[in-house]
Design a protein around this motif. Structure first.
Motif, PDB file in Angstrom:
ATOM      1  N   ASP A  44       0.737  -1.204  -0.150  1.00  0.00           N
ATOM      2  CA  ASP A  44      -0.202   0.095   0.005  1.00  0.00           C
ATOM      3  C   ASP A  44       0.651   1.256   0.122  1.00  0.00           C
ATOM      4  O   ASP A  44       0.225   2.311  -0.442  1.00  0.00           O
ATOM      5  CB  ASP A  44      -0.880  -0.063   1.180  1.00  0.00           C
ATOM      6  N   LEU A  45       2.023   1.279   0.252  1.00  0.00           N
ATOM      7  CA  LEU A  45       3.022   2.379   0.440  1.00  0.00           C
ATOM      8  C   LEU A  45       4.192   2.414  -0.549  1.00  0.00           C
ATOM      9  O   LEU A  45       5.135   3.033  -0.349  1.00  0.00           O
ATOM     10  CB  LEU A  45       3.333   2.505   1.729  1.00  0.00           C
ATOM     11  N   SER A  46       4.325   1.395  -1.641  1.00  0.00           N
ATOM     12  CA  SER A  46       5.265   1.171  -2.556  1.00  0.00           C
ATOM     13  C   SER A  46       4.964   1.487  -3.866  1.00  0.00           C
ATOM     14  O   SER A  46       3.632   0.872  -4.367  1.00  0.00           O
ATOM     15  CB  SER A  46       5.964  -0.382  -2.179  1.00  0.00           C
ATOM     16  N   PHE A  47       5.561   2.117  -4.455  1.00  0.00           N
ATOM     17  CA  PHE A  47       5.086   2.647  -5.808  1.00  0.00           C
ATOM     18  C   PHE A  47       6.116   2.879  -6.793  1.00  0.00           C
ATOM     19  O   PHE A  47       7.340   2.599  -6.428  1.00  0.00           O
ATOM     20  CB  PHE A  47       4.479   4.092  -5.776  1.00  0.00           C
ATOM     21  N   ALA A  48       5.618   2.798  -8.202  1.00  0.00           N
ATOM     22  CA  ALA A  48       6.536   3.065  -9.324  1.00  0.00           C
ATOM     23  C   ALA A  48       6.222   4.170 -10.295  1.00  0.00           C
ATOM     24  O   ALA A  48       5.063   4.576 -10.176  1.00  0.00           O
ATOM     25  CB  ALA A  48       6.727   1.777 -10.240  1.00  0.00           C
ATOM     26  N   ALA A  49       7.286   4.954 -10.733  1.00  0.00           N
ATOM     27  CA  ALA A  49       7.000   5.947 -11.523  1.00  0.00           C
ATOM     28  C   ALA A  49       7.480   5.459 -13.055  1.00  0.00           C
ATOM     29  O   ALA A  49       8.351   4.937 -13.176  1.00  0.00           O
ATOM     30  CB  ALA A  49       8.029   7.184 -11.296  1.00  0.00           C
ATOM     31  N   LEU A  50       6.453   5.439 -13.999  1.00  0.00           N
ATOM     32  CA  LEU A  50       6.389   4.910 -15.287  1.00  0.00           C
ATOM     33  C   LEU A  50       6.434   6.303 -16.243  1.00  0.00           C
ATOM     34  O   LEU A  50       5.479   7.058 -16.127  1.00  0.00           O
ATOM     35  CB  LEU A  50       5.678   3.862 -15.655  1.00  0.00           C
ATOM     36  N   ASP A  51       7.180   6.165 -17.128  1.00  0.00           N
ATOM     37  CA  ASP A  51       6.882   7.089 -18.443  1.00  0.00           C
ATOM     38  C   ASP A  51       6.113   6.585 -19.417  1.00  0.00           C
ATOM     39  O   ASP A  51       5.356   5.444 -19.222  1.00  0.00           O
ATOM     40  CB  ASP A  51       8.367   6.972 -19.301  1.00  0.00           C
ATOM     41  N   ASP A  71      12.842  -1.705  27.284  1.00  0.00           N
ATOM     42  CA  ASP A  71      11.806  -1.734  28.191  1.00  0.00           C
ATOM     43  C   ASP A  71      10.742  -2.993  27.961  1.00  0.00           C
ATOM     44  O   ASP A  71       9.998  -3.381  28.558  1.00  0.00           O
ATOM     45  CB  ASP A  71      10.946  -0.763  28.476  1.00  0.00           C
ATOM     46  N   GLY A  72      11.028  -3.724  26.556  1.00  0.00           N
ATOM     47  CA  GLY A  72      10.333  -4.871  26.398  1.00  0.00           C
ATOM     48  C   GLY A  72       9.160  -4.668  25.330  1.00  0.00           C
ATOM     49  O   GLY A  72       8.726  -5.541  24.721  1.00  0.00           O
ATOM     50  N   ALA A  73       8.635  -3.436  25.276  1.00  0.00           N
ATOM     51  CA  ALA A  73       7.810  -3.161  24.267  1.00  0.00           C
ATOM     52  C   ALA A  73       8.461  -3.377  22.715  1.00  0.00           C
ATOM     53  O   ALA A  73       9.589  -3.096  22.637  1.00  0.00           O
ATOM     54  CB  ALA A  73       7.269  -1.675  24.430  1.00  0.00           C
ATOM     55  N   VAL A  74       7.441  -3.739  21.803  1.00  0.00           N
ATOM     56  CA  VAL A  74       7.762  -3.738  20.622  1.00  0.00           C
ATOM     57  C   VAL A  74       6.855  -3.007  19.560  1.00  0.00           C
ATOM     58  O   VAL A  74       5.793  -3.215  19.724  1.00  0.00           O
ATOM     59  CB  VAL A  74       7.891  -5.319  20.007  1.00  0.00           C
ATOM     60  N   VAL A  75       7.538  -2.133  18.898  1.00  0.00           N
ATOM     61  CA  VAL A  75       6.611  -1.162  18.301  1.00  0.00           C
ATOM     62  C   VAL A  75       6.700  -1.216  16.677  1.00  0.00           C
ATOM     63  O   VAL A  75       8.148  -1.189  16.369  1.00  0.00           O
ATOM     64  CB  VAL A  75       7.009   0.223  18.659  1.00  0.00           C
ATOM     65  N   PRO A  76       5.667  -1.687  16.257  1.00  0.00           N
ATOM     66  CA  PRO A  76       5.581  -1.672  14.469  1.00  0.00           C
ATOM     67  C   PRO A  76       5.986  -0.302  13.874  1.00  0.00           C
ATOM     68  O   PRO A  76       5.414   0.779  14.330  1.00  0.00           O
ATOM     69  CB  PRO A  76       4.422  -2.366  14.206  1.00  0.00           C
ATOM     70  N   VAL A 106      -0.587   7.007   2.914  1.00  0.00           N
ATOM     71  CA  VAL A 106      -0.481   6.674   4.565  1.00  0.00           C
ATOM     72  C   VAL A 106      -2.149   6.378   5.161  1.00  0.00           C
ATOM     73  O   VAL A 106      -2.151   5.581   6.050  1.00  0.00           O
ATOM     74  CB  VAL A 106       0.508   7.493   5.381  1.00  0.00           C
ATOM     75  N   PRO A 107      -2.842   7.637   5.106  1.00  0.00           N
ATOM     76  CA  PRO A 107      -4.202   7.320   6.016  1.00  0.00           C
ATOM     77  C   PRO A 107      -4.963   6.357   5.644  1.00  0.00           C
ATOM     78  O   PRO A 107      -5.845   5.843   6.475  1.00  0.00           O
ATOM     79  CB  PRO A 107      -4.629   8.863   5.751  1.00  0.00           C
ATOM     80  N   ASP A 108      -5.041   5.611   4.446  1.00  0.00           N
ATOM     81  CA  ASP A 108      -5.630   4.630   4.106  1.00  0.00           C
ATOM     82  C   ASP A 108      -4.973   3.197   4.253  1.00  0.00           C
ATOM     83  O   ASP A 108      -5.558   2.062   3.917  1.00  0.00           O
ATOM     84  CB  ASP A 108      -6.141   4.627   2.735  1.00  0.00           C
ATOM     85  N   CYS A 109      -3.641   3.157   4.448  1.00  0.00           N
ATOM     86  CA  CYS A 109      -2.794   2.040   4.743  1.00  0.00           C
ATOM     87  C   CYS A 109      -3.404   1.143   5.794  1.00  0.00           C
ATOM     88  O   CYS A 109      -3.302   1.531   6.839  1.00  0.00           O
ATOM     89  CB  CYS A 109      -1.416   2.307   4.916  1.00  0.00           C
ATOM     90  N   PRO A 110      -3.973  -0.413   5.510  1.00  0.00           N
ATOM     91  CA  PRO A 110      -4.265  -1.232   6.471  1.00  0.00           C
ATOM     92  C   PRO A 110      -3.173  -1.813   7.335  1.00  0.00           C
ATOM     93  O   PRO A 110      -3.387  -2.330   8.492  1.00  0.00           O
ATOM     94  CB  PRO A 110      -5.129  -1.903   5.885  1.00  0.00           C
ATOM     95  N   ALA A 111      -1.989  -1.689   6.997  1.00  0.00           N
ATOM     96  CA  ALA A 111      -0.831  -2.660   7.659  1.00  0.00           C
ATOM     97  C   ALA A 111      -0.401  -1.784   8.651  1.00  0.00           C
ATOM     98  O   ALA A 111      -0.436  -0.784   9.073  1.00  0.00           O
ATOM     99  CB  ALA A 111       0.381  -2.614   6.640  1.00  0.00           C
ATOM    100  N   GLY A 113       1.639  -0.098  11.683  1.00  0.00           N
ATOM    101  CA  GLY A 113       2.762   0.527  11.635  1.00  0.00           C
ATOM    102  C   GLY A 113       2.799   1.640  10.584  1.00  0.00           C
ATOM    103  O   GLY A 113       3.662   2.569  10.683  1.00  0.00           O
ATOM    104  N   CYS A 114       1.988   1.645   9.572  1.00  0.00           N
ATOM    105  CA  CYS A 114       2.064   2.763   8.634  1.00  0.00           C
ATOM    106  C   CYS A 114       1.806   4.176   9.079  1.00  0.00           C
ATOM    107  O   CYS A 114       2.187   5.007   8.307  1.00  0.00           O
ATOM    108  CB  CYS A 114       0.821   2.619   7.477  1.00  0.00           C
ATOM    109  N   GLU A 115       1.331   4.409  10.340  1.00  0.00           N
ATOM    110  CA  GLU A 115       1.156   5.654  10.864  1.00  0.00           C
ATOM    111  C   GLU A 115       2.419   6.233  11.344  1.00  0.00           C
ATOM    112  O   GLU A 115       2.731   7.087  11.851  1.00  0.00           O
ATOM    113  CB  GLU A 115       0.018   5.737  11.758  1.00  0.00           C
ATOM    114  N   SER A 116       3.321   5.114  11.540  1.00  0.00           N
ATOM    115  CA  SER A 116       4.854   5.530  12.054  1.00  0.00           C
ATOM    116  C   SER A 116       5.835   5.367  11.198  1.00  0.00           C
ATOM    117  O   SER A 116       6.320   4.232  11.094  1.00  0.00           O
ATOM    118  CB  SER A 116       5.087   4.620  13.467  1.00  0.00           C
ATOM    119  N   LEU A 117       6.568   6.348  10.324  1.00  0.00           N
ATOM    120  CA  LEU A 117       7.414   6.133   9.383  1.00  0.00           C
ATOM    121  C   LEU A 117       8.835   6.359   9.882  1.00  0.00           C
ATOM    122  O   LEU A 117       8.976   7.255  10.785  1.00  0.00           O
ATOM    123  CB  LEU A 117       7.056   6.921   8.143  1.00  0.00           C
TER     124      LEU A 117
END
Length: 176
Positions: A44-51, A71-76, A106-111, A113-117
């Motif tokens: 959802d966040l990976s794109f290509a630019a084509l001529d 502290d043991g937390a795992v953050v995506p 980003v706002p529509d990404c369902p994966a 961790g998408c809100e944390s880049l």
């Protein structure tokens, strides 16, 4: 006219050839490859630019990673990059267009961790144009060499904890 399309539309061999031309074949030895090792790009966040004729001019790939806080937390998180543009087309706005397209998605990404880049890049460029900062990354460690000032993040959920950054392997999404 340049079209920005999902990365899956692009020929994977053409993508690898473009990355080699843009960054050199030694690119695979960089720390970023260790951070995201064994994962597949977030579609959802990976794109290509084509001529207009379908020639691949650029790509942006984003990867599922995680910060294992001390502290043991795992953050995506999602690692942005590489942003690659054909050398003969650099400085023409293609890389910026790819970044803007990814950020728009980003706002529509369902994966998770998408809100944390995060990315490793030029703070003057990525800060000025895309609001990436090193404010919360000072305690982060990577599995190889890096310049701390170039370790940048963006998003309200980016953690401010010391920890190790590495790949986030998801069932059914890991490379063989």
């Amino acid at each position: 006219m340049i079209a920005l399309v999902p990365l899956a539309v692009a020929d994977p061999q053409a993508v690898e050839a473009l990355l080699d031309r843009a960054f050199g074949p030694e690119r695979r030895t960089r720390t970023a490859y260790q951070v995201r090792g064994g994962t597949l790009p977030v579609p959802d966040l990976s794109f290509a630019a084509l001529d207009a004729d379908g020639t691949l001019l650029g790509t942006i790939q984003c990867w599922p990673v995680a910060l294992a806080c001390d502290d043991g937390a795992v953050v995506p998180l999602v690692m942005v990059g590489p942003v690659a543009v054909a050398p003969e087309r650099q400085q023409g706005g293609i890389g910026r267009a790819l970044m803007e397209r990814m950020l728009d998605a980003v706002p529509d990404c369902p994966a998770e961790g998408c809100e944390s880049l995060m990315l490793v890049g030029d703070p003057e460029y990525y800060g000025r144009f895309f609001d990436f900062t090193a404010e919360r990354t000072a305690g982060w460690r990577l599995p190889g060499p890096f310049e701390p000032r170039r370790l940048l993040a963006r998003g309200d959920r980016v953690p401010d904890c010391p920890g190790m950054l590495g790949p986030r392997l998801e069932p059914g999404r890991a490379r063989a």
